[in-house]
Design a protein around this motif. Sequence first.
Motif, short mmCIF file in Angstrom:
data_model
loop_
_atom_site.label_atom_id
_atom_site.label_comp_id
_atom_site.label_asym_id
_atom_site.label_seq_id
_atom_site.Cartn_x
_atom_site.Cartn_y
_atom_site.Cartn_z
N UNK A 105 0.85 -1.19 0.00
CA UNK A 105 0.00 0.00 0.00
C UNK A 105 0.88 1.24 0.00
N UNK A 106 0.36 2.36 -0.45
CA UNK A 106 1.16 3.59 -0.48
C UNK A 106 1.73 3.92 0.90
N UNK A 140 4.01 -6.54 2.14
CA UNK A 140 3.68 -7.54 3.14
C UNK A 140 3.12 -8.80 2.48
N UNK A 141 3.36 -9.92 3.16
CA UNK A 141 2.84 -11.19 2.68
C UNK A 141 1.33 -11.24 2.88
N UNK A 142 0.62 -11.67 1.85
CA UNK A 142 -0.82 -11.85 1.94
C UNK A 142 -1.16 -13.32 2.11
N UNK A 143 -0.59 -14.15 1.25
CA UNK A 143 -0.88 -15.58 1.29
C UNK A 143 0.21 -16.34 0.55
N UNK A 176 -1.01 -2.43 -4.36
CA UNK A 176 -0.53 -3.16 -5.53
C UNK A 176 -0.23 -4.58 -5.06
N UNK A 177 -0.77 -5.54 -5.76
CA UNK A 177 -0.60 -6.95 -5.40
C UNK A 177 0.42 -7.59 -6.34
N UNK A 178 1.38 -8.28 -5.72
CA UNK A 178 2.48 -8.90 -6.46
C UNK A 178 2.49 -10.41 -6.26
N UNK A 179 2.76 -11.10 -7.33
CA UNK A 179 3.00 -12.53 -7.30
C UNK A 179 4.49 -12.76 -7.01
#
Length: 115
Positions: free
Chosen positions: A40-41, A46-49, A92-95
Motif C-alpha cells: 500500500x502507499x 507484506x505477505x498476503x498468502x 498493488x498486489x504482487x506474485x
Amino acid sequence: QVQLVESGGGLVQAGGSLRLSCAASGFIFRFTAMGWYRQAPGKQRELVARITVGGNPNYANSVQGRFTISRDNAKNTVYLQMNSLNPEDTAIYYCNTNIATIDYWGQGTQVTVSS
C-alpha cells in the motif's frame, strides 16, 4: 527466464470481490511454492498468502477467512480470490516465488477498494 504476470486487479466497492491470477513460466511450477504480497502507499510490502507445492495455504491474519489462494499446476497459474474487500485492502498486489534463494516478482496489479 522466470516470468510472473499478474492480472485481475481493478476498482471495486467495499464488500465486493476480485480474483487475481498469476501466470508463471520459466521454471517447474508444480515443484515451487508461490505467494501473493501487497504494498500500500507509504507502507512496506507484506505477505498476503502463500501456497505450498502440495497445495497447503497460509494467510496473513488480516485476510484470513476472506481471501483464498489456490493453484492450477496444469495451467502454471496461481490465483487469489478476494472477498469482502475493504478500503484497507487497497494496494498493488504482487506474485512471488523464491527459487534457489532468489526472489522473483511480477509487475504487480493494482487493487483499489472504494468505501
